[in-house]
Write an enzyme that holds these catalytic residues in place. Structure first.
Site, PDB file in Angstrom:
ATOM      1  NE  ARG A  48      -3.793  -2.047   2.556  1.00  0.00           N
ATOM      2  CZ  ARG A  48      -4.762  -2.148   3.457  1.00  0.00           C
ATOM      3  NH1 ARG A  48      -5.002  -1.145   4.279  1.00  0.00           N
ATOM      4  NH2 ARG A  48      -5.492  -3.241   3.544  1.00  0.00           N
ATOM      5  CB  SER A 154      -8.545  -2.315   2.836  1.00  0.00           C
ATOM      6  OG  SER A 154      -9.567  -2.766   3.683  1.00  0.00           O
ATOM      7  CG  ASP A 316     -11.581  -6.753   3.179  1.00  0.00           C
ATOM      8  OD1 ASP A 316     -12.023  -5.605   3.418  1.00  0.00           O
ATOM      9  OD2 ASP A 316     -10.388  -7.056   3.348  1.00  0.00           O
ATOM     10  NE  ARG A 317     -10.589  -4.124   7.224  1.00  0.00           N
ATOM     11  CZ  ARG A 317      -9.684  -3.660   8.066  1.00  0.00           C
ATOM     12  NH1 ARG A 317     -10.052  -2.980   9.121  1.00  0.00           N
ATOM     13  NH2 ARG A 317      -8.390  -3.842   7.834  1.00  0.00           N
ATOM     14  CD  GLU A 399      -8.172 -10.021  10.386  1.00  0.00           C
ATOM     15  OE1 GLU A 399      -6.958 -10.066  10.578  1.00  0.00           O
ATOM     16  OE2 GLU A 399      -8.683  -9.422   9.423  1.00  0.00           O
ATOM     17  CD  GLU A 400      -9.148  -5.362  15.809  1.00  0.00           C
ATOM     18  OE1 GLU A 400      -9.860  -4.412  16.154  1.00  0.00           O
ATOM     19  OE2 GLU A 400      -8.272  -5.285  14.922  1.00  0.00           O
ATOM     20  CB  SER A 401      -9.957  -4.927  11.856  1.00  0.00           C
ATOM     21  OG  SER A 401      -9.618  -6.128  11.179  1.00  0.00           O
TER      22      SER A 401
END
Length: 554
Positions: A48, A154, A316-317, A399-401
């Site tokens: 990135r 992302s 993806d989140r 994941e927590e994210s």
């Protein structure tokens, strides 16, 4: 974390990214391969950077794509490569550069077929659609396997670009793979791109190896295997989704229409400045669907829907907004999703465990014990869940994210990368099937297992400081107590797989903290949780911050 005065508000014109300048710099600048800040560097989610910082430009992508071609040859990977991009401004130039190299290398490349909204031009592809396409293609094959490239930074700000490689297992590449690609790409930069094969983009589009693939139809057509869409369709409830201008922008309408869902798509707008986003905690535009500041618009409309949800730019989140509580903390929703799935998926193996990262809530451990399932704690990074999802030893990885994926209803991997679309649809299924939204379901869990208080603190950290934090060791914790309670564990390796965590976790019976550098931004993170309330959490955070400050100042 200092909250910007404009957090949660729409941005002023003067802070918007200058898109023409961003694109011009992509083509005009050349990286200095002797400067670490300008090298190809794969973090937890690929390379990135920004063309404005000379850390993401044409040379980076040409070199990285050639390195991927070389890696495929080295590993004997000779099936097609699926390539998709998100809606960040730098994604399409990177897509052009990548296709020029892939075609010149004679690699069969499957790109988006386009749709009416894109006038037939290659459109946008969510990360999970790439993963799913790889898995579908490779099913039953032992040779000629496919892999993929996802062009996305992302949820990062509009000026950033990102480039990820997903190998034949469909998930994020592990560190051995990314190290190989990174070193080869940087060698090509040093050589002034000597060794990079390339052809004109117009020729690359017409090359016999470049094939159109309908990612939308392939992904949307399989959703019944993962989600109880009939329950959603017949629920009599109302759901809303905001793609946040991301890669799934043309997917949601197809999902609603194909399955007759009571799902309102709130926006189909694509704008590379992302001027429609509310500002995040630091006053930056960031498409973080787990942030109450970035999600302020959807939160304000929570009473219009029984449940609403959003995804970040590559989808993806997930971010879940329940009428009962507003935006759910990602950890809360993970616990709800886990408890629901493992009690409503009778076809799953009785031995399938629960994958969690070591910075995810301990509520997940308590839920896992309550449903008699094993919790497998791994370092940060979804790549640690890939093998478990592939072989069925994990039914869920999260994941927590706010990134997670889970198996098909009858078992078998659906996506070995994070999938925000199915997590959003799962929130609708949970509400339709149980009659309670995820916020109400979480409240019921706290009545059984206690009510934890969790918070992540982000603070600026440069490359050198992040390197120091990544080498934290147990010997640097000299105290026997944390916030007045005996320390039971000091971890530098994840208990689920013994892998280094790139930081430190300190645990007591009713609280913990973990400190680690971000793999994607110039910040460090302190995660902390307490089952004894806000005051106890504050003590944990203060002691954790003192430890981190001592390391940074050493």
């Amino acid at each position: 974390m200092s909250l910007d005065l404009n957090a949660g508000r729409l941005p002023d014109e003067h802070i918007l990214t200058n898109i023409p300048r961003l694109i011009s710099r992509y083509y005009s600048e050349r990286p200095d391969p002797s400067d670490p800040a300008q090298q190809v560097a794969f973090g937890t989610s690929g390379h990135r950077g920004s063309s404005l910082k000379n850390s993401f430009n044409e040379w980076h992508i040409l070199a990285t794509t050639q390195a991927i071609c070389d890696y495929r040859r080295d590993q004997g990977i000779d099936g097609p490569i699926f390539v998709g991009m998100d809606t960040h401004a730098l994604s399409e130039p990177a897509f052009v550069s990548a296709l020029e190299v892939l075609a010149a290398n004679g690699i069969e490349t499957r790109i988006d077929a386009g749709c009416s909204e894109t006038n037939g031009e290659p459109g946008y592809t969510p990360t999970p659609a790439i993963s799913n396409a790889i898995l579908e293609y490779n099913a039953g094959r032992s040779s000629g396997l496919a892999d993929g490239i996802v062009i996305t930074p992302s949820h990062n700000p509009p000026a950033d670009g990102g480039f990820k490689y997903n190998p034949t297992n469909g998930g994020p590449a592990d560190t051995g793979v990314t190290k190989w690609i990174q070193e080869r790409a940087n060698a090509l930069l040093v050589a002034g791109l000597k060794g990079v094969q390339r052809m004109d983009y117009a020729q690359a589009l017409k090359a016999p190896t470049t094939k159109r693939f309908d990612f939308i139809d392939s992904y949307v057509g399989g959703l019944e295997q993962v989600i109880d869409l009939q329950a959603i369709r017949n629920s009599g409830l109302k759901f809303g989704v905001d793609p946040l201008g991301g890669a799934g922008v043309h997917y949601w309408t197809r999902i609603a229409e194909r399955y007759g869902l009571p799902l309102e798509v709130l926006s189909t707008r694509v704008d590379p400045t992302f001027r429609f986003m509310r500002l995040d905690w630091d006053g930056k535009i960031r498409m973080d669907c787990s942030s109450p500041h970035a999600m302020a618009g959807l939160i304000e409309n929570k009473d219009r829907f029984d449940v609403s949800f959003a995804c970040d730019t590559d989808h993806d989140r997930h971010g879940i907004v329940a009428r009962s509580v507003g935006l759910l903390n990602p950890n809360h929703y993970l616990a709800v999703a886990i408890e629901y799935l493992f009690t409503h998926r009778p076809e799953w193996s009785a031995g399938a465990g629960i994958g969690k990262t070591l910075v995810s809530s301990s509520m997940i451990d308590r839920v896992a014990k309550g449903i008699d399932r094993k919790a497998v704690e791994v370092p940060v990074g979804f790549k640690w869940f890939v093998d478990g999802l592939m072989d069925g030893s994990l039914g869920f990885g999260g994941e927590e994210s706010a990134g997670a994926s889970f198996l098909r209803k009858q078992g078998g991997a659906w996506s070995t990368d994070k999938d925000g679309l199915i997590l959003g649809l799962l929130a609708a299924e949970i509400t339709a099937v149980t009659g309670k939204d995820p916020g109400e379901r979480y409240q019921a869990l706290t009545e059984r297992f206690g009510a934890p208080v969790y918070q992540r603190i982000d603070a600026p950290a440069n490359r050198e400081q992040k390197a120091k934090l990544g080498k934290l060791s147990a010997s640097q914790v000299t105290a026997g107590e944390l916030a007045g309670q005996p320390i039971t564990q000091i971890l530098t390796e994840a208990p689920g797989n013994g892998a280094a965590i790139g930081g430190l976790k300190v645990v007591t019976d009713n609280g913990w903290f973990a400190a680690r550098p971000s793999g994607t931004e110039d910040v460090y993170k302190i995660y902390a949780e307490s089952f004894e309330g806000e005051a106890h959490l504050t003590r944990i955070q203060e002691e954790a911050k003192a430890l981190v400050d001592g390391v940074l100042n050493s």
